[in-house]
Structures are given as C-alpha cells and as structure tokens.
Design an enzyme around this catalytic site. Sequence first.
Site, PDB file in Angstrom:
ATOM      1  N   CYS A  14      39.453 -42.882  78.089  1.00  0.00           N
ATOM      2  CA  CYS A  14      38.511 -43.607  77.260  1.00  0.00           C
ATOM      3  C   CYS A  14      37.169 -42.919  77.141  1.00  0.00           C
ATOM      4  O   CYS A  14      36.869 -41.957  77.822  1.00  0.00           O
ATOM      5  CB  CYS A  14      38.257 -45.003  77.840  1.00  0.00           C
ATOM      6  N   GLY A  52      39.456 -41.342  72.812  1.00  0.00           N
ATOM      7  CA  GLY A  52      40.372 -42.471  72.718  1.00  0.00           C
ATOM      8  C   GLY A  52      40.562 -42.894  71.280  1.00  0.00           C
ATOM      9  O   GLY A  52      39.591 -43.164  70.580  1.00  0.00           O
ATOM     10  N   ASN A  80      36.004 -46.037  81.820  1.00  0.00           N
ATOM     11  CA  ASN A  80      36.688 -44.766  81.597  1.00  0.00           C
ATOM     12  C   ASN A  80      37.241 -44.294  82.930  1.00  0.00           C
ATOM     13  O   ASN A  80      36.490 -44.109  83.889  1.00  0.00           O
ATOM     14  CB  ASN A  80      35.718 -43.726  81.041  1.00  0.00           C
ATOM     15  N   GLY A  81      38.549 -44.103  82.999  1.00  0.00           N
ATOM     16  CA  GLY A  81      39.172 -43.649  84.236  1.00  0.00           C
ATOM     17  C   GLY A  81      40.391 -44.472  84.571  1.00  0.00           C
ATOM     18  O   GLY A  81      40.946 -45.180  83.726  1.00  0.00           O
ATOM     19  N   CYS A 121      36.967 -34.063  87.146  1.00  0.00           N
ATOM     20  CA  CYS A 121      38.229 -33.581  86.569  1.00  0.00           C
ATOM     21  C   CYS A 121      37.997 -32.267  85.829  1.00  0.00           C
ATOM     22  O   CYS A 121      37.213 -32.200  84.880  1.00  0.00           O
ATOM     23  CB  CYS A 121      38.786 -34.634  85.620  1.00  0.00           C
ATOM     24  N   TYR A 144      39.791 -29.385  78.143  1.00  0.00           N
ATOM     25  CA  TYR A 144      40.360 -30.045  76.969  1.00  0.00           C
ATOM     26  C   TYR A 144      39.634 -31.301  76.512  1.00  0.00           C
ATOM     27  O   TYR A 144      39.322 -31.459  75.340  1.00  0.00           O
ATOM     28  CB  TYR A 144      41.829 -30.385  77.248  1.00  0.00           C
ATOM     29  N   SER A 151      41.088 -27.593  70.546  1.00  0.00           N
ATOM     30  CA  SER A 151      40.666 -27.229  71.903  1.00  0.00           C
ATOM     31  C   SER A 151      41.023 -25.801  72.303  1.00  0.00           C
ATOM     32  O   SER A 151      40.531 -25.305  73.311  1.00  0.00           O
ATOM     33  CB  SER A 151      41.258 -28.212  72.918  1.00  0.00           C
ATOM     34  N   ASP A 206      46.341 -21.781  73.625  1.00  0.00           N
ATOM     35  CA  ASP A 206      46.348 -23.248  73.630  1.00  0.00           C
ATOM     36  C   ASP A 206      45.869 -23.720  74.995  1.00  0.00           C
ATOM     37  O   ASP A 206      45.785 -22.936  75.949  1.00  0.00           O
ATOM     38  CB  ASP A 206      47.750 -23.783  73.340  1.00  0.00           C
ATOM     39  N   ASP A 207      45.542 -25.019  75.084  1.00  0.00           N
ATOM     40  CA  ASP A 207      44.980 -25.543  76.332  1.00  0.00           C
ATOM     41  C   ASP A 207      46.037 -25.940  77.348  1.00  0.00           C
ATOM     42  O   ASP A 207      45.748 -26.021  78.545  1.00  0.00           O
ATOM     43  CB  ASP A 207      44.079 -26.753  76.044  1.00  0.00           C
ATOM     44  N   CYS A 210      38.372 -31.579  90.588  1.00  0.00           N
ATOM     45  CA  CYS A 210      39.727 -32.052  90.901  1.00  0.00           C
ATOM     46  C   CYS A 210      40.721 -31.282  90.053  1.00  0.00           C
ATOM     47  O   CYS A 210      40.606 -31.246  88.828  1.00  0.00           O
ATOM     48  CB  CYS A 210      39.855 -33.554  90.626  1.00  0.00           C
ATOM     49  N   CYS A 259      46.464 -32.223  89.216  1.00  0.00           N
ATOM     50  CA  CYS A 259      47.599 -32.106  88.301  1.00  0.00           C
ATOM     51  C   CYS A 259      48.176 -30.694  88.293  1.00  0.00           C
ATOM     52  O   CYS A 259      49.315 -30.486  87.896  1.00  0.00           O
ATOM     53  CB  CYS A 259      47.213 -32.541  86.897  1.00  0.00           C
TER      54      CYS A 259
END
Length: 476
Positions: free
Chosen positions: A7, A35, A110-111, A248, A254, A295, A357-358, A443, A446
């Site tokens: 968001c 979003g 947001n999160g 993040c 991105y 991006s 690309d991202d 962070c 991922c």
Amino acid sequence: MSIREACGVFGVYGSRPQDVAALTYYGLYALQHRGQESCGIVVNDDGIFASHKGIGLVNEVFRPEDMAKFPRGNIAVGHVRYGTTGGVTMSNCQPIQVNHLKGKLAVAHNGNLSNALTLRRELELSGAIFHTTSDTETIAYMITRERIHSPSIQEAVSRAMDKLEGAYSLVLMSATKLIALRDPHGFRPLCYGQMADGTYVVASESCALSAVGAAFQREIQPGEILTFDGSGIHSDTRHCGTVPRRQCIFEHIYFARPDSCLDGVSVHDARMKAGALLAKAHPTQADIVIGVPDSGLDAAMGFARASGIPYGIGLIKNKYIGRTFISPGQDNRVDQVRIKLSPIDSEVRGKRVVLIDDSIVRGTTSGRIVQLLREAGAAQIHVRISAPPFLHPCYYGTDIDSCEHLIACRHSVQEIAAIIGADSLGYLPLEDLGELCGSEDYCSACFSGEYPTAIPGDTRKDQFEQKLSQRKGKPQ
C-alpha cells in the site's frame, strides 16, 4: 506475474479548514504505483469524519461529484491498496474507521503484520467482532483497546506497538490529531514535509510530497511516533533503536518511484548502481541495452554506462493499460504482455540485446518478453536481473508467499535461461545489495531467507478467509 506491494499512505494536518481532500487525492495519485486495487480518503471536519472509498484506481474511485461531497477540514488520511492479507472487497478498503468509547479513529496501513493471526485470535476470544479480513483492522482494534485505559491516543499507540510484530507504516487520524509511525525495524518507508502555509503532509514516499508542493522535512524514524496537533509536532522515540533497522531492499529495486528518496538515498541512483553492478558481475558482448518499463529502465542505463554498450528504448509500455485490465481467462495470461508491451523492431532487429528487468517470479512474463524480442528480430537476448533470485516468501508486505510458485526454487540459473528462451541469464549478487542503499541495514529475507522477526505459523495470505470458511456450518 509481477511483484506487488501492500500500500501507500498519505496524511494532511493543517491549522485551518481547507480542501484537504484535494491535497490527499493528488498525494494518492502520486502513490498509485504502490497500490492499484482500491483507495480511500477520510476527511476530518471539526471531529466529524467524511469518507469515500472504492475498488479501482484513484481517478476511477474519486470522480468530480465524489470530491465535491467532501467538506473542508484540517485533517485527512488517504490510502491506496494492494492487499497481501485479505481479499479485494469493499470492506477491506482503507482507511479503516473505528468509533470507540473515547472517540473516533481512521487508520491507513502500509505493510503486513507477521503476528496478525495470533493477535486476531486473542481479540476474538475477548469478544471483538471483525468486519474485514485485513490485518489493518487488527491494528485498529489493538490501538482502540489500549486507548480505553490510556491518557492519550499517542500512549495507546505506543502500548499497542509493544504487541505488534512485522511491517507497519501507519497514518492515524483522531478527532484532533494526525499521527504517523513506523515499526521499529522500519520495513516500509514514511516521511513528512511542510507546505508554504504551514500545512504538514505525511506520505509513504517523498514523490508524493513534491506532488502537492510540500518541502521534504525528514523520514519518520523506525519506531518513532510523530504526532501533529494544535500545539505543533511531538516525537516519541521510546521504540527507536530497540531492534536493528531493516528497510525492505526491494523498495529500492522496484516498489518506490525513481524520483523518491528513501533514508537519504535516491531510488534512481540505487537502480543505476544495480545496473552497474550487474555489468560487472555478468558482462557480455552486446550491441544494445534495453530495460523493461518502468522499473528496469534505470538499471538498464546503469548497465549501459558501466559496460560501454549503447542504451536504447527497445520496449514501449502502453500507458493506458493498468491492473484493471480485464483478461477473459487465465489461459490468456500471456496475451496481456503483448498488449502492455511492444518492441521497437528497428532498435533490436539483428542485434545482440541485453534485457534488464527487476525480477523473475514464475518466469511466464519474462519468457513472453523474450519471445516478443525474438519475433522483432533480436539476434541474441541476454537477460540481466537487478535483484537476486527470489527463493523465500515475504511476511512484511510483498506478494511472495509460496516457494512452489518461485521458478528459482525449482531450477538453476542455466535452466531458467532455457525456460524463458534467453541466451544467458544473470542476477544481481546477494552480496552487492548493500551497495544500493549504502548500508547493511536492510531486509533481504525474500532472497536470503534471513528473517528479522519470527516466522508466523500460518503463512497463507488468505489466512483470515480460511478461518472464516472453517467456521461456516459449525454449530454456534
């Protein structure tokens, strides 16, 4: 499949009544990239809240007749949403409003909370009744429950933060105050600025401040509670520094707009640097470097400058196709790529192309883009990704929730290159991520699997819907 983030939030606090709805509208418009499923605005007119929310883009939900219904006020909060927890329904549109014993509250989030399900169970067992499947309602309940026994809304927010885990950048509106806060890790960005007339503006990204003519002041610090009221600005830092900072890293790669700055780092510069690092890690012989809009463009320029290979515009994006584009069926997923992207044949025909690309998620979209360039006559296609491979789910607001859907979990780099039809493939090395933001305070769970918080027991994005469906048919 493209990566989507939770968001964007926006808030306004002024000393006099004004058209805060219009300010919020333009702020949300600048945050639309964060979003595109739903959006909403709540305006505070001397303690009376007026709201309008809906499913769709900002300019679709807020028609001129809708904006005309908003009163003039001195406080407003707004939100654009892509939901990672909770479905796409009107009930999940934000900001969420709560009426409680000590007043009203509007919450924009947001999160993603990593302990949302645990907290929701606790609240339900104490008698709370939920109307949404969003973890934002859990946050609102936690704050209002603390507010009943707290001397101020700021103190209630502070006490609620002791129990919240995961990612949350919040903008809250009470009858007299605007409050902005970030979780102690600082996963998601949040900043504030000031307009020439003294009005304060809070936003997920600095680009939204610029859109409404507000001068950037600073980032809200991880763990900070910043309150705007009639007596000025008040900062509560008791939660700051309690855990390591972990913004993040994919915000830099991105999510954020290139014209934003995150913790003092230009997003554009970070992506240019990612491209330069890619050129160093995965050099190749080629005639042109192109980026996948939007991006991938900055990283493509960085790759071109570092490698000496000319930069070109090889793909054009249809600017009138958004996520509201309706596909007639799942089988036609790949056709959307052709509608959204078109190659410039004269730029790529007969050439060795570096395509930037991202990310690669499932590989379907990447494969289709490579195919488009082949059909346009590209002699070779060398794909370079300005992020490491996605190998792990995210619990902090990024739409990555299942390893089985991640192509990098099932195939080697060479196998992925063959699957998408590329002559070669290279990812940004994991160890280079710190170069993008100029520190190690990020962070990358991922990519690395190293999580800053405990991993939740139930990791499904539809966990709340699942709990609701399990209850249906059971005796009450």
